[in-house]
Design an enzyme around this catalytic site. Structure first.
Site, PDB file in Angstrom:
ATOM      1  CE  LYS A   1      -4.058 -22.166  16.831  1.00 23.32           C
ATOM      2  NZ  LYS A   1      -3.266 -22.412  15.626  1.00 23.32           N
TER       3      LYS A   1
ATOM      4  CG  HIS B   1      -1.970 -25.070   4.589  1.00 19.70           C
ATOM      5  ND1 HIS B   1      -2.837 -24.526   5.499  1.00 19.70           N
ATOM      6  CD2 HIS B   1      -1.031 -25.714   5.314  1.00 19.70           C
ATOM      7  CE1 HIS B   1      -2.419 -24.818   6.718  1.00 19.70           C
ATOM      8  NE2 HIS B   1      -1.324 -25.547   6.639  1.00 19.70           N
TER       9      HIS B   1
ATOM     10  CE  LYS C   1      -0.406 -29.563   6.595  1.00 20.48           C
ATOM     11  NZ  LYS C   1       0.830 -29.032   7.190  1.00 20.48           N
TER      12      LYS C   1
ATOM     13  CG  ASP D   1      -7.626 -21.250  12.810  1.00 24.80           C
ATOM     14  OD1 ASP D   1      -7.417 -20.561  11.789  1.00 24.80           O
ATOM     15  OD2 ASP D   1      -6.709 -21.779  13.482  1.00 24.80           O
TER      16      ASP D   1
ATOM     17  CE  LYS E   1      -8.242 -21.398   7.763  1.00 20.73           C
ATOM     18  NZ  LYS E   1      -7.274 -21.425   8.865  1.00 20.73           N
TER      19      LYS E   1
ATOM     20  CD  GLU F   1      -2.012 -25.731  15.052  1.00 17.58           C
ATOM     21  OE1 GLU F   1      -1.172 -25.225  14.302  1.00 17.58           O
ATOM     22  OE2 GLU F   1      -3.079 -25.187  15.349  1.00 17.58           O
TER      23      GLU F   1
ATOM     24  CG  HIS G   1      -6.717 -26.976   7.932  1.00 17.68           C
ATOM     25  ND1 HIS G   1      -6.667 -26.471   6.665  1.00 17.68           N
ATOM     26  CD2 HIS G   1      -6.150 -26.041   8.729  1.00 17.68           C
ATOM     27  CE1 HIS G   1      -6.084 -25.272   6.694  1.00 17.68           C
ATOM     28  NE2 HIS G   1      -5.771 -24.995   7.935  1.00 17.68           N
TER      29      HIS G   1
ATOM     30  NE  ARG H   1      -3.834   0.490   1.651  1.00 15.48           N
ATOM     31  CZ  ARG H   1      -5.067   0.769   2.013  1.00 15.48           C
ATOM     32  NH1 ARG H   1      -5.772  -0.121   2.654  1.00 15.48           N
ATOM     33  NH2 ARG H   1      -5.595   1.940   1.768  1.00 15.48           N
TER      34      ARG H   1
HETATM   35  C1  BG6 Z   1      -3.846 -22.492   9.650  1.00 14.62           C
HETATM   36  C2  BG6 Z   1      -4.507 -22.024  10.908  1.00 14.62           C
HETATM   37  O1  BG6 Z   1      -4.794 -22.585   8.621  1.00 14.62           O
HETATM   38  O2  BG6 Z   1      -3.252 -23.752   9.849  1.00 14.62           O
HETATM   39  C3  BG6 Z   1      -3.504 -21.968  12.039  1.00 14.62           C
HETATM   40  O3  BG6 Z   1      -5.071 -20.744  10.710  1.00 14.62           O
HETATM   41  C4  BG6 Z   1      -2.773 -23.281  12.182  1.00 14.62           C
HETATM   42  O4  BG6 Z   1      -4.133 -21.622  13.254  1.00 14.62           O
HETATM   43  C5  BG6 Z   1      -2.226 -23.754  10.830  1.00 14.62           C
HETATM   44  O5  BG6 Z   1      -1.699 -23.113  13.090  1.00 14.62           O
HETATM   45  C6  BG6 Z   1      -1.678 -25.161  10.936  1.00 14.62           C
HETATM   46  O6  BG6 Z   1      -0.997 -25.495   9.760  1.00 14.62           O
HETATM   47  P1  BG6 Z   1       0.166 -26.580   9.763  1.00 14.62           P
HETATM   48  O7  BG6 Z   1       0.530 -26.707   8.324  1.00 14.62           O
HETATM   49  O8  BG6 Z   1       1.251 -26.014  10.621  1.00 14.62           O
HETATM   50  O9  BG6 Z   1      -0.418 -27.816  10.342  1.00 14.62           O
END
Ligand code: BG6
Length: 477
Positions: free
Chosen positions: A330, A170, A174, A227, A140, A208, A232, A46
């Site tokens: 988390k 994503h 993987k 999230d 996302k 995580e 996922h 920007r």
């Molecule tokens: C993201 C989430 O989409 O995926 C995060 O917003 C999360 O909160 C992350 O930590 C986890 O991705 P990965 O590839 O580390 O398992």
């Protein structure tokens, strides 16, 4: 198929996603020669810094991530920046001038918060940038409920056909997630027992160890269900549970995935209290290191969940009666994503020791691979003694070499024009259609998160939920 020459434009080019995921993926792909020499990467910023300053900043971040200087340099040679407001077509003159070659594949990556998706899509269209074969990549989260997701999808559909819209999840990029397709459909062994006939239940865990990671503003408005589960975890479930598609074509695969989402039995009303658990971490310790609680990290009290567990069912002939337990959180005891499939017990045991049921664990990360647990006889001549042992296939030992990051695969798929690993509009909406009633139920019945200590595997209520069914969570190894 080779990757054609492209112009990849990234909005949000100084943001965290670009620095942590997109740039490193591009550095890698360019160094491997996968992305052709003449391709260009254009970052939209920007205001503020000069191009040199921006590139220096990017180089520093890339070095911190362990990428090699010559590779970073060849990436930087292809990188340039333009100043524009991605939601205002009047500011896109420079960008338009830069994208002067209609013969290249052109892709716009909106690595921005979702509230910019609609204005950005309209502005790009208004500036005449979505002509030819241009593609739009949306990161996302796609909205925060079904209605906002629909609004985004409608607005995008007005400026661009679905066939050029790439919605990122994503996890689909993987390696092990793709390998789920191979495990199921390139081997006859498992597919024959992949149903309620042989499977007792399924657990999908995405645990995580990280906490808020400087994303307080985003995360506290979103929570674990939106999230992680909406995208996922449900995508993992789809690939696990879908019927065999008849080809690997993008739409054949996505048709089957959306059928799973539509067959998920809704969890609504009071049922949320029975079939879902919310949790929020308190202070604790992970791998011997003390970590603060969520409220401390955030700086205030919050009703957002950092953990959730669900008990789902898929109402189809294949899956009727097989509980599917999902959990994600988390600050859990270990970083571990896996699908654990527990098969039915033997119908009648002839041994004194009760054989444990077979279990197949598909490890997504880390130490990705497949483990199959079965019963064996303890060697020796006394009475027949049984123990479970594991057949352990790890990708690193099977193949060696590095595993490409999800974004490496996904970015080149966009440029190639392959949508198989991207979410189609109806999938995203079906997933929100499952998640929305859960959130409504939580609100209606004041389902505030239960506390769990950082470093544990969630609140005791999540254990209670599965134990009520006479089962227990698989211990991540
Ligand atoms: C993201 C989430 O989409 O995926 C995060 O917003 C999360 O909160 C992350 O930590 C986890 O991705 P990965 O590839 O580390 O398992």
């Amino acid at each position: 198929t080779p990757v054609p020459v492209c112009d990849l434009v990234i909005a949000g080019a100084s943001g965290d996603l670009a620095m942590r995921k997109l740039f490193p993926a591009l550095v890698q792909r360019i160094s491997e020669g996968v992305i052709p020499e003449a391709s260009r990467i254009v970052g939209i910023v920007r205001s503020g810094e000069t191009e040199d300053g921006l590139k220096d900043g990017a180089a520093t971040r890339l070095k911190e991530q362990g990428l090699k200087s010559p590779d970073i340099d060849s990436f930087l040679q292809r990188l340039s920046y333009v100043r524009a407001d991605v939601s205002d077509s009047a500011t896109m003159g420079d960008l338009n001038a830069r994208l002067d070659d209609p013969g290249r594949v052109r892709a716009f990556y909106l690595a921005t918060p979702p509230d910019l998706f609609i204005p950005a899509a309209r502005a790009l269209k208004g500036a005449g940038l979505l002509e030819h074969d241009s593609r739009l990549i949306l990161e996302k989260p796609l909205g925060r409920n079904l209605s906002s997701a629909r609004a985004i999808n409608d607005a995008v559909a007005e400026v661009l056909p679905e066939g050029r819209t790439y919605r990122i999840d994503h996890y689909l990029g993987k390696e092990t997630v793709q390998n789920l397709l191979v495990l199921r459909f390139a081997n006859s062994l498992f597919e024959r027992s992949w149903s309620q006939r042989d499977i007792d239940h399924v657990q999908i865990t995405v645990a995580e160890t990280v906490g808020l990671e400087k994303r307080a503003d985003y995360y506290d408005r979103v929570g674990a269900l939106r999230d992680m589960v909406q995208n996922h975890v449900l995508q993992l479930l789809c690939l696990f549970a879908m019927e065999p598609p008849n080809t690997l074509d993008a739409d054949a695969v996505r048709d089957e995935k959306v059928r799973v989402l539509r067959a998920l039995r809704p969890i609504e009303g009071r049922d949320v209290l029975r079939y879902t658990v919310r949790g929020q971490y308190m202070a604790g310790s992970i791998a011997g290191r003390p970590v603060p609680g969520y409220a401390d990290e955030l700086g205030r009290d919050s009703g957002t969940e950092t953990f959730t567990a669900l008990r789902c069912e898929i109402d189809t002939w294949r899956w009727g009666g097989v509980p599917i337990y999902l959990r994600t959180g988390k600050r859990m005891g270990a970083r571990c994503s896996e699908i654990a499939v527990t098969f039915k017990s033997v119908p009648h045991s002839i041994f004194r020791d009760n054989p444990e049921p077979n279990r197949l664990v598909i490890r997504v990360q880390p130490d990705d691979g497949v483990q199959l647990q079965f019963m064996m006889k303890v060697p020796g001549s006394g009475r027949l003694k049984l123990v479970p042992r594991t057949l352990d296939l790890r990708y690193d030992t099977a193949f060696g070499g590095r595993t490409p990051d999800a974004y490496e695969r996904l970015l080149t798929d966009v440029i190639r024009g392959d949508q198989t690993l991207f979410m189609r509009r109806d999938e995203v909406e079906a997933a929100w259609g499952f998640v929305d009633p859960i959130i409504e139920g939580w609100n209606e019945f004041y389902a505030t998160p239960h506390r769990y200590a950082a470093g544990s595997f969630g609140p005791s209520q999540a254990v209670g939920m599965i134990e009520r069914d006479g089962r227990s969570w698989a211990e991540p190894e």
